[in-house]
Design a protein around this motif. Structure first.
Motif, mmCIF file in Angstrom:
data_model
loop_
_atom_site.group_PDB
_atom_site.id
_atom_site.type_symbol
_atom_site.label_atom_id
_atom_site.label_comp_id
_atom_site.label_asym_id
_atom_site.label_seq_id
_atom_site.Cartn_x
_atom_site.Cartn_y
_atom_site.Cartn_z
ATOM 1 N N TYR A 196 70.312 3.111 37.429
ATOM 2 C CA TYR A 196 70.514 4.558 37.523
ATOM 3 C C TYR A 196 69.394 5.181 38.357
ATOM 4 C CZ TYR A 196 73.736 4.078 33.550
ATOM 5 O OH TYR A 196 74.761 3.713 32.716
ATOM 6 N N THR A 197 69.718 6.240 39.043
ATOM 7 C CA THR A 197 68.683 7.093 39.626
ATOM 8 C C THR A 197 68.373 8.195 38.610
ATOM 9 O OG1 THR A 197 70.335 8.501 40.702
ATOM 10 C CG2 THR A 197 69.460 6.641 41.966
ATOM 11 N N VAL A 198 67.111 8.582 38.526
ATOM 12 C CA VAL A 198 66.669 9.531 37.491
ATOM 13 C C VAL A 198 66.112 10.791 38.146
ATOM 14 C CG1 VAL A 198 65.153 9.879 35.505
ATOM 15 C CG2 VAL A 198 66.147 7.621 35.938
ATOM 16 N N SER A 199 66.530 11.935 37.651
ATOM 17 C CA SER A 199 65.988 13.218 38.094
ATOM 18 C C SER A 199 65.658 14.058 36.858
ATOM 19 C CB SER A 199 66.986 13.963 38.990
ATOM 20 O OG SER A 199 68.189 14.229 38.288
ATOM 21 N N THR A 200 64.682 14.952 36.999
ATOM 22 C CA THR A 200 64.265 15.795 35.880
ATOM 23 C C THR A 200 64.220 17.258 36.312
ATOM 24 O OG1 THR A 200 61.931 15.512 36.423
ATOM 25 C CG2 THR A 200 62.890 13.935 34.869
ATOM 26 N N ALA A 201 64.386 18.125 35.336
ATOM 27 C CA ALA A 201 64.285 19.569 35.570
ATOM 28 C C ALA A 201 63.630 20.201 34.350
ATOM 29 C CB ALA A 201 65.662 20.178 35.817
ATOM 30 N N PHE A 202 62.624 21.039 34.577
ATOM 31 C CA PHE A 202 61.959 21.746 33.481
ATOM 32 C C PHE A 202 62.690 23.058 33.241
ATOM 33 C CE2 PHE A 202 58.750 24.373 31.451
ATOM 34 C CZ PHE A 202 58.234 23.504 30.506
ATOM 35 N N MET A 203 63.029 23.327 32.002
ATOM 36 C CA MET A 203 63.849 24.494 31.700
ATOM 37 C C MET A 203 63.568 24.949 30.274
ATOM 38 S SD MET A 203 67.498 22.470 31.291
ATOM 39 C CE MET A 203 68.338 23.943 30.732
ATOM 40 N N THR A 204 64.264 25.995 29.879
ATOM 41 C CA THR A 204 64.194 26.519 28.512
ATOM 42 C C THR A 204 65.600 26.544 27.951
ATOM 43 O OG1 THR A 204 62.305 27.905 29.102
ATOM 44 C CG2 THR A 204 63.470 28.457 27.080
ATOM 45 N N ASP A 205 65.773 25.973 26.754
ATOM 46 C CA ASP A 205 67.123 25.925 26.183
ATOM 47 C C ASP A 205 67.496 27.278 25.569
ATOM 48 O OD1 ASP A 205 65.698 26.084 23.845
ATOM 49 O OD2 ASP A 205 66.668 24.360 22.895
ATOM 50 N N ASP A 206 68.650 27.334 24.949
ATOM 51 C CA ASP A 206 69.162 28.588 24.382
ATOM 52 C C ASP A 206 68.260 29.151 23.291
ATOM 53 O OD1 ASP A 206 71.279 28.254 26.077
ATOM 54 O OD2 ASP A 206 72.578 27.316 24.564
ATOM 55 N N SER A 207 67.490 28.284 22.636
ATOM 56 C CA SER A 207 66.597 28.738 21.559
ATOM 57 C C SER A 207 65.223 29.137 22.076
ATOM 58 C CB SER A 207 66.455 27.622 20.505
ATOM 59 O OG SER A 207 67.716 27.263 19.982
ATOM 60 N N GLY A 208 65.020 29.067 23.386
ATOM 61 C CA GLY A 208 63.728 29.422 23.957
ATOM 62 C C GLY A 208 62.717 28.299 23.943
ATOM 63 N N ILE A 209 63.143 27.078 23.646
ATOM 64 C CA ILE A 209 62.229 25.936 23.593
ATOM 65 C C ILE A 209 62.067 25.355 24.993
ATOM 66 C CG2 ILE A 209 61.864 23.628 22.627
ATOM 67 C CD1 ILE A 209 63.545 24.454 20.240
ATOM 68 N N PRO A 210 60.850 25.194 25.480
ATOM 69 C CA PRO A 210 60.652 24.539 26.784
ATOM 70 C C PRO A 210 61.027 23.070 26.682
ATOM 71 C CG PRO A 210 58.546 24.910 25.721
ATOM 72 C CD PRO A 210 59.570 25.618 24.876
ATOM 73 N N CYS A 211 61.756 22.584 27.648
ATOM 74 C CA CYS A 211 62.248 21.218 27.558
ATOM 75 C C CYS A 211 62.468 20.630 28.951
ATOM 76 C CB CYS A 211 63.541 21.159 26.739
ATOM 77 S SG CYS A 211 64.817 22.295 27.333
#
Length: 329
Positions: free
Chosen positions: A138-153
């Protein structure tokens, strides 16, 4: 007036004793030159030009403030210079911003991107069928974001290196590394459909032939692993081989060919071993296509389809396919 010979003789006699050589001549000439130099007028002394002195002083009065201003400007500019990370010499502030890594908005002490990938890998290996694909496929990519609950993930997405649309996504908390959710595991190894028109898939058919069931068994298995989720495989210990399955299928189809008046030909059989995951009851089976004669440019008819249990070699079903069905994969 008549000259007196007695006086002349006396002068000649007195001069005859004098010797005048070259050294005497040089001494006389030096004395003559010194006397001439003494009579020459002295050179006037050069007077100091006041206009030149005034000009130089004016230049100094103008240049000194400008130099001081330039030095102060340079000293002030150094306060806006910082060293870029990993560099031992300072660089301009704008350059430092461009070369510095972007700062994460995660809280201090949060997990890193690399750690998030390792957590996603562990989730994949726990939830998905790694006998089909490994993490390295697999090729792997990442993205930093905030979910619906406001948790950074971190959203870690894995895409199959093969042109089969398989993927797996994991949402990892950036605060404590907890797996918040992940995508359907089956979609990571089983394509939604076969991209027959894909150049990558077409290359397999151009190399091995138009019909998948005529390919060698190991080639069938690898193609199926990449583009069908591993529906086909090779025989393992305790199962009948592909050659044995051919013989069993031809013997079972002999009566069918006789009934159709095709017993005088040279029958041939093409086995495909479907794995446990391809059958609802979890039993591996051979599906063998039998023809009264070898395949040429077109498929001969009819096709007798014989189903054989891979473990026992027992014939489970015999049926005749209609025209055009024999070419189905």
């Amino acid at each position: 007036m008549k000259k007196n010979p007695i006086i002349r003789d006396a002068i000649d006699e007195s001069l005859s004793g004098i010797r005048f050589n070259a050294q005497d001549m040089r001494s006389v000439m030096r004395a003559v030159r010194r006397s001439e130099d003494c009579r020459a007028p002295a050179r006037p002394k050069r007077r100091i030009r006041l206009d030149l002195v005034f000009s130089m002083a004016l230049i100094v009065m103008i240049a000194l403030p400008v130099s001081l201003f330039t030095l102060r400007a340079r000293s002030a500019q150094t306060t806006a210079i910082v060293a870029a990370p990993g560099l031992s010499t300072p660089v301009p502030y704008v350059t430092a911003l461009a070369t510095s890594p972007p700062q994460s908005t995660a809280a201090p002490g949060a997990i890193t991107e690399s750690e998030a990938i390792q957590i996603a890998r562990a989730c994949f290996e726990q939830q998905c069928d790694t006998t089909v694909f490994t993490f390295e496929e697999y090729t792997v990519s990442t993205a930093f974001m905030t979910d619906d609950s406001g948790i950074p993930c971190y959203l870690v997405t894995m895409e199959s290196v093969y042109d089969n649309s398989c993927s797996f996504s994991v949402l990892v908390s950036a605060e404590d590394g907890a797996v918040l959710r992940y995508s359907t595991p089956k979609l990571a190894t089983v394509p939604a459909y076969l991209h027959v028109d894909s150049p990558e898939v077409q290359a397999w058919f151009e190399k091995n032939g138009e019909y998948l069931f005529t390919w060698p068994q190991d080639v069938q298995a690898e193609f199926s692993r990449r583009y069908e989720g591993g529906a086909l495989r090779t025989a393992i210990s305790g199962e009948i081989t592909a050659e044995q399955a051919q013989q069993i299928a031809l013997a079972a189809a002999k009566d069918v060919f006789a009934q159709l008046g095709l017993s005088s030909g040279s029958p041939c059989a093409y086995p495909m071993l479907y794995s446990e995951r391809a059958n609802s009851d979890g039993v591996a089976r051979y599906t063998v296509r039998c023809f009264a004669e070898p395949i040429q440019d077109e498929l001969p008819t009819p096709c007798v389809l014989v189903t054989i249990a891979a473990g026992s070699g027992a014939v489970e079903a015999i049926r005749t396919e209609e025209d055009g069905e024999a070419g189905l994969m």
